[in-house]
Design a protein around this motif. Structure first.
Motif, PDB file in Angstrom:
ATOM      1  N   TYR A  16       0.787  -1.213   0.000  1.00 43.03           N
ATOM      2  CA  TYR A  16       0.000   0.000   0.000  1.00 43.03           C
ATOM      3  C   TYR A  16       0.832   1.281   0.000  1.00 43.03           C
ATOM      4  N   ALA A  17       2.114   1.189   0.335  1.00 40.10           N
ATOM      5  CA  ALA A  17       2.866   2.404   0.589  1.00 40.10           C
ATOM      6  C   ALA A  17       2.882   3.344  -0.607  1.00 40.10           C
ATOM      7  N   ALA A  18       2.890   2.767  -1.811  1.00 41.26           N
ATOM      8  CA  ALA A  18       2.962   3.626  -2.985  1.00 41.26           C
ATOM      9  C   ALA A  18       1.781   4.570  -3.055  1.00 41.26           C
ATOM     10  N   GLY A  19       0.604   4.091  -2.650  1.00 40.37           N
ATOM     11  CA  GLY A  19      -0.593   4.916  -2.693  1.00 40.37           C
ATOM     12  C   GLY A  19      -0.876   5.383  -4.110  1.00 40.37           C
ATOM     13  N   SER A  20      -1.717   6.416  -4.220  1.00 36.43           N
ATOM     14  CA  SER A  20      -2.020   6.976  -5.519  1.00 36.43           C
ATOM     15  C   SER A  20      -0.821   7.709  -6.084  1.00 36.43           C
ATOM     16  N   LEU A  21      -0.671   7.653  -7.403  1.00 40.38           N
ATOM     17  CA  LEU A  21       0.395   8.401  -8.048  1.00 40.38           C
ATOM     18  C   LEU A  21       0.242   9.889  -7.793  1.00 40.38           C
ATOM     19  N   PHE A  22      -0.981  10.320  -7.496  1.00 34.40           N
ATOM     20  CA  PHE A  22      -1.246  11.733  -7.304  1.00 34.40           C
ATOM     21  C   PHE A  22      -1.742  12.019  -5.896  1.00 34.40           C
ATOM     22  N   SER A  23      -1.410  11.124  -4.934  1.00 31.96           N
ATOM     23  CA  SER A  23      -1.906  11.304  -3.574  1.00 31.96           C
ATOM     24  C   SER A  23      -1.163  12.405  -2.830  1.00 31.96           C
ATOM     25  N   ALA A  24       0.081  12.680  -3.231  1.00 26.96           N
ATOM     26  CA  ALA A  24       0.808  13.744  -2.575  1.00 26.96           C
ATOM     27  C   ALA A  24       0.156  15.080  -2.925  1.00 26.96           C
ATOM     28  N   PRO A  25      -0.224  15.873  -1.922  1.00 24.23           N
ATOM     29  CA  PRO A  25      -0.933  17.115  -2.208  1.00 24.23           C
ATOM     30  C   PRO A  25      -0.070  18.113  -2.970  1.00 24.23           C
ATOM     31  N   ASN A  26      -0.697  18.806  -3.886  1.00 21.70           N
ATOM     32  CA  ASN A  26      -0.062  19.905  -4.588  1.00 21.70           C
ATOM     33  C   ASN A  26      -0.217  21.146  -3.719  1.00 21.70           C
ATOM     34  N   ASP A  27       0.903  21.668  -3.228  1.00 22.81           N
ATOM     35  CA  ASP A  27       0.849  22.751  -2.244  1.00 22.81           C
ATOM     36  C   ASP A  27       0.088  23.962  -2.764  1.00 22.81           C
ATOM     37  N   GLU A  28       0.299  24.297  -4.029  1.00 25.48           N
ATOM     38  CA  GLU A  28      -0.370  25.467  -4.593  1.00 25.48           C
ATOM     39  C   GLU A  28      -1.875  25.265  -4.634  1.00 25.48           C
ATOM     40  N   ILE A  29      -2.293  24.058  -5.086  1.00 27.60           N
ATOM     41  CA  ILE A  29      -3.726  23.775  -5.134  1.00 27.60           C
ATOM     42  C   ILE A  29      -4.313  23.726  -3.736  1.00 27.60           C
ATOM     43  N   GLU A  30      -3.592  23.121  -2.791  1.00 27.67           N
ATOM     44  CA  GLU A  30      -4.122  23.029  -1.430  1.00 27.67           C
ATOM     45  C   GLU A  30      -4.314  24.409  -0.813  1.00 27.67           C
ATOM     46  N   LYS A  31      -3.412  25.317  -1.098  1.00 28.48           N
ATOM     47  CA  LYS A  31      -3.578  26.692  -0.588  1.00 28.48           C
ATOM     48  C   LYS A  31      -4.814  27.342  -1.191  1.00 28.48           C
ATOM     49  N   LYS A  32      -5.031  27.121  -2.488  1.00 30.53           N
ATOM     50  CA  LYS A  32      -6.210  27.687  -3.142  1.00 30.53           C
ATOM     51  C   LYS A  32      -7.490  27.103  -2.558  1.00 30.53           C
ATOM     52  N   ILE A  33      -7.461  25.800  -2.273  1.00 27.61           N
ATOM     53  CA  ILE A  33      -8.636  25.152  -1.694  1.00 27.61           C
ATOM     54  C   ILE A  33      -8.955  25.753  -0.335  1.00 27.61           C
ATOM     55  N   GLN A  34      -7.947  25.890   0.501  1.00 28.10           N
ATOM     56  CA  GLN A  34      -8.186  26.418   1.843  1.00 28.10           C
ATOM     57  C   GLN A  34      -8.628  27.875   1.801  1.00 28.10           C
ATOM     58  N   THR A  35      -8.064  28.650   0.888  1.00 24.97           N
ATOM     59  CA  THR A  35      -8.495  30.050   0.746  1.00 24.97           C
ATOM     60  C   THR A  35      -9.956  30.126   0.340  1.00 24.97           C
ATOM     61  N   LEU A  36     -10.330  29.287  -0.622  1.00 20.50           N
ATOM     62  CA  LEU A  36     -11.709  29.295  -1.101  1.00 20.50           C
ATOM     63  C   LEU A  36     -12.666  28.792  -0.024  1.00 20.50           C
ATOM     64  N   LEU A  37     -12.273  27.742   0.676  1.00 26.80           N
ATOM     65  CA  LEU A  37     -13.119  27.222   1.760  1.00 26.80           C
ATOM     66  C   LEU A  37     -13.377  28.271   2.823  1.00 26.80           C
ATOM     67  N   SER A  38     -12.364  29.043   3.139  1.00 29.19           N
ATOM     68  CA  SER A  38     -12.510  30.055   4.186  1.00 29.19           C
ATOM     69  C   SER A  38     -13.499  31.146   3.796  1.00 29.19           C
ATOM     70  N   GLN A  39     -13.756  31.286   2.506  1.00 30.82           N
ATOM     71  CA  GLN A  39     -14.679  32.321   2.019  1.00 30.82           C
ATOM     72  C   GLN A  39     -16.101  31.789   1.837  1.00 30.82           C
ATOM     73  N   MET A  40     -16.262  30.468   1.895  1.00 33.07           N
ATOM     74  CA  MET A  40     -17.560  29.867   1.566  1.00 33.07           C
ATOM     75  C   MET A  40     -18.495  29.841   2.762  1.00 33.07           C
ATOM     76  N   THR A  41     -19.761  30.088   2.480  1.00 33.91           N
ATOM     77  CA  THR A  41     -20.785  29.908   3.505  1.00 33.91           C
ATOM     78  C   THR A  41     -21.151  28.434   3.589  1.00 33.91           C
ATOM     79  N   LEU A  42     -21.833  28.066   4.652  1.00 38.22           N
ATOM     80  CA  LEU A  42     -22.287  26.681   4.784  1.00 38.22           C
ATOM     81  C   LEU A  42     -23.199  26.299   3.621  1.00 38.22           C
ATOM     82  N   LYS A  43     -24.061  27.210   3.202  1.00 37.49           N
ATOM     83  CA  LYS A  43     -24.975  26.915   2.098  1.00 37.49           C
ATOM     84  C   LYS A  43     -24.189  26.644   0.817  1.00 37.49           C
ATOM     85  N   GLU A  44     -23.152  27.411   0.588  1.00 30.54           N
ATOM     86  CA  GLU A  44     -22.337  27.189  -0.605  1.00 30.54           C
ATOM     87  C   GLU A  44     -21.600  25.855  -0.536  1.00 30.54           C
ATOM     88  N   LYS A  45     -21.194  25.464   0.637  1.00 29.82           N
ATOM     89  CA  LYS A  45     -20.481  24.193   0.789  1.00 29.82           C
ATOM     90  C   LYS A  45     -21.392  23.007   0.510  1.00 29.82           C
TER      91      LYS A  45
END
Length: 749
Positions: A16-45
């Protein structure tokens, strides 16, 4: 025999150690996700977690039309008011590529320009044998036929073409491949699988996923889409054989067989997963934290999007009765690990989920995790940068070279099951009676998910797709071909006339099989081929004329009473729109059949034993007695195997075993051969299968040509799930089989 037990932690490191070829998070995308999440209302989520079908936001289409029209008021309600994250489906039937492009453009403009945060829509479609809901696109053989090719390259090429054509109209998400194992031939979705074997399914599925997503997993490209492995997990093995009915699969068997193709897909980098519509051991999959969280996320490290199947969150309440209310069903599914609900006809999921969070019954952190998984796929697909399809790419759809790939796949799928006295190939100057219900139908060659859900409306089938009758007539000439249908799928039609015409021909080509079906409408209670079709063969056999049977079917229908009445049998499966040409070419020897059965073809309706059974024979009563075994397929050539060699007779864990065998074409025709490697564990702590497929290669040999085919085995290939439901490897003696050649080696500590 001494045992080498690997602890779970050690096995996870190896397997199992190999995991997904793309399982390692992309730092740039993860930052964008967290920024967007912080702006979203519960209804939008909760809106992002909601998926509806196109019918909710479109006008009723005229019958037979390839054009769908959006109702922009309803679309605005869905996208702007509810903030839904995804739309799916096709509005009842296939659409033109231009129509798709226009609809997707309107949706994305509304989502990105009229909503507060401009989050694009993630559109999904079931493009399961090519882009089957785009009018001009390329269709392929269904997956069960693709499996019969034993050709990874064809599976990958299918994925590449499907991705290009699907993304060209602006759709970035394909609900395929089906990775359930086809081990119960009654199941009506059998033909959506790659057959009964774990290794074959894993390999063909992996190749297809790499075709859709690319080796690097860059699905932002204009010729890539996100794949969706489905239906996770155990859906394909219902006890009754009926669709969406309970399965009983012990955890040991689930882990060793039914989960393995999905783990392979995760390792290949699959971005999304669709959940099993049924239940396993009394637990509906949509409520199973074991499957959706423990195995998928914690053990495998999957970082993608988990979507429900059609209306299945609601079914936790109204069908499965594990949730006392629709609201509780939503809570149960989300807390088990669901990210997105295919509702699909209303916005109830979002409304219930909003209230559940407000009441503190579902933590908002769980909502954030789910929405992050959804946004991650949208970012990875490049939808935030460019959500709009490019009109210039429509010209890439349906290119002639793509049709040639589909034809090649159909040719390699055709499986020769019987050829008594070399009745085949036929000479083109013989007089032929073509008969049977599948001889003159385009739809029956394709099956479900073809232009419409059930695939049964021939108004949508292009006229240039040939029927088997047309393809045979083109080869043999109108003067040499007589056609009488003889029987419909389940009713008699002109049988007497067919028998009368048969007396004046040299050979009978009888095309039998199934009508189109998909999912629950395809449930049957009897695996026999319908009686009227078998009676047609019995009647024709009385004329004394040789009969060649062509089977066009999505699952193996029992035909033990008519097999002796025939001289030749071709299995065509559901070969797609060019399957008729492939069948005719095989009949007349222009193509040398090279397909092999990806499943066991049963001889009796109550004897559904798969090839990798455990040791059965006792008092000569319990035995593997199929009509034809898994991996069976004849050729117009004769392939001889010899000189099976192992690089060593003993290996240790961590070492590799090299296996080679020489294959020679002893026939007078060039031909392709699927070289299949089987391994048998002779003794182990859990009763071993008599053999398991562990490798395959498709080769082409000219008459008299020889080739050495090599395989590599490691200790990991010899692992199994033990009595404690953990993966282990045990030392011992193993037998290798390739063709009629065998050899043994020992795994030592």
């Amino acid at each position: 025999m001494k045992k080498l037990h690997l602890l779970l932690a050690i096995w996870l490191l190896i397997f199992y150690a190999a995991g997904s070829l793309f399982s390692a998070p992309n730092d740039e995308i993860e930052k964008k996700i967290q920024t967007l999440l912080s702006q979203m209302t519960l209804k939008e989520k909760v809106g992002q977690m909601t998926q509806i079908t196109l019918e909710v936001v479109s006008l009723k289409r005229p019958d037979g039309s390839f054009v769908n029209s959006l109702d922009e008021n309803k679309l605005r309600q869905a996208i702007v008011e509810y903030g839904i994250g995804s739309i799916i489906n096709t509005g009842g039937a296939a659409n033109t590529a231009r129509n798709w492009l226009e609809m997707i453009t309107i949706m994305q403009k509304m989502a990105t320009q009229e909503t507060r945060l401009g989050i694009p829509i993630l559109y999904g479609i079931d493009a399961i044998h090519g882009s089957n809901y785009i009018k001009e696109a390329t269709l392929f053989p269904q997956s069960i036929a693709m499996a019969a090719t034993f050709n990874r390259q064809l599976s990958r090429r299918e994925g590449e073409i499907t991705a290009l054509e699907t993304r060209a109209v602006g759709i970035p998400w394909n609900f395929n491949p089906v990775l359930g194992l086809g081990r119960n031939p009654l199941w009506p979705r059998f033909w959506e699988t790659y057959g009964e074997d774990v290794y074959l399914t894993s390999e063909m599925g992996r190749a297809y996923i790499l075709g859709l997503q690319g080796e690097d997993g860059d699905i932002s490209r204009a010729d890539r889409v996100a794949a969706c492995m489905k239906h996770y997990a155990g859906y394909s093995f219902p006890l009754s054989g009926h669709d969406r009915t309970p399965a009983w699969i012990p955890e040991r068997l689930m882990r060793e067989m039914f989960l393995t193709p999905f783990k392979s897909a995760v390792d290949a980098g699959v971005y999304t997963v669709m959940i099993n519509s049924g239940e396993v051991n009394g637990v509906p999959a949509h409520s199973s934290a074991f499957l959706l969280t423990r195995v998928l996320r914690e053990e495998w490290g999957f970082k993608g999007l988990a979507v429900s199947d059609w209306e299945d969150v609601k079914r936790l309440h109204d069908r499965d009765h594990v949730a006392a209310s629709p609201e509780e069903a939503v809570k149960m599914a989300v807390m088990a690990g669901l990210d997105m609900s295919m509702v699909p006809f209303d916005f109830s999921f979002a409304e219930y989920l909003y209230q559940l969070v407000k009441k503190g019954e579902v933590p908002e952190t769980r909502i954030d995790d789910a929405v992050a998984n959804i946004l991650r796929v949208k970012f990875q697909a490049g939808l935030f940068e460019n959500p709009f399809p490019d009109p210039q790419r429509l010209q890439l759809i349906g290119k002639p070279e793509f049709a040639q790939v589909s034809l090649s796949a159909a040719r390699e799928a055709i499986t020769l099951l019987k050829n008594e006295n070399n009745i085949l190939p036929l000479q083109k100057d013989v007089k032929i009676l073509v008969t049977g219900p599948t001889a003159n139908s385009r739809a029956y060659l394709n099956g479900g998910w073809t232009y419409t859900w059930q695939g049964d409306d021939e108004r949508y089938y292009p006229a240039h797709y040939k029927t088997i009758l047309q393809a045979i007539t083109e080869k043999a000439g109108q003067r040499n071909v007589v056609y009488v249908q003889g029987a419909d799928i389940e009713t008699q039609k002109d049988m007497g006339e067919a028998v009368q015409k048969a007396r004046d021909v040299d050979v009978i080509v009888a095309c039998l099989g199934e009508a189109t079906y998909c999912e629950t409408p395809g449930n049957i209670n009897d695996l026999h081929l319908p009686a009227v079709q078998r009676e047609l063969i019995h009647q024709l056999a009385r004329t004394g004329k040789p009969i060649v049977l062509v089977l066009v079917e999505g699952r193996p229908r029992v035909i033990n009473d008519i097999v002796p009445k025939t001289k030749g049998i071709l299995m065509a499966y559901l070969p797609g729109p060019y399957g008729s040409e492939a069948i005719a070419e095989a009949l007349f020897g222009e193509v040398n059949p090279s397909g092999k059965l990806p499943f066991t073809y049963p001889k009796h309706v109550n004897d559904l034993v798969c090839y990798d059974h455990t040791y059965l024979k006792e008092f000569d009563v319990n035995r593997y007695d199929p009509q034809w075994p898994f991996g069976y397929g004849l050729s117009y050539s004769e392939f001889e195997y010899r000189n099976l060699k192992l690089s060593q007779s003993r290996i240790k864990k961590g070492e590799a075993l090299q296996i080679s065998v020489e294959v020679e074409n002893r026939g007078e025709r060039a031909g392709k051969e699927s070289v299949l490697l089987y391994v048998s564990d002779l003794y182990r702590s859990v009763t071993p299968p008599v053999k398991q497929l562990k490798g395959f290669q498709k080769i082409m040999l000219q008459p008299g040509e020889k080739r050495v085919v090599t395989f590599t085995l490691t200790a990991d290939d010899l692992a199994f799930v033990g009595r404690d439901n953990q993966w282990i490897v045990e030392p011992g003696v193993f037998k290798v089989r390739i063709g009629d050649q065998t050899a043994q080696f020992e795994l030592v500590e």
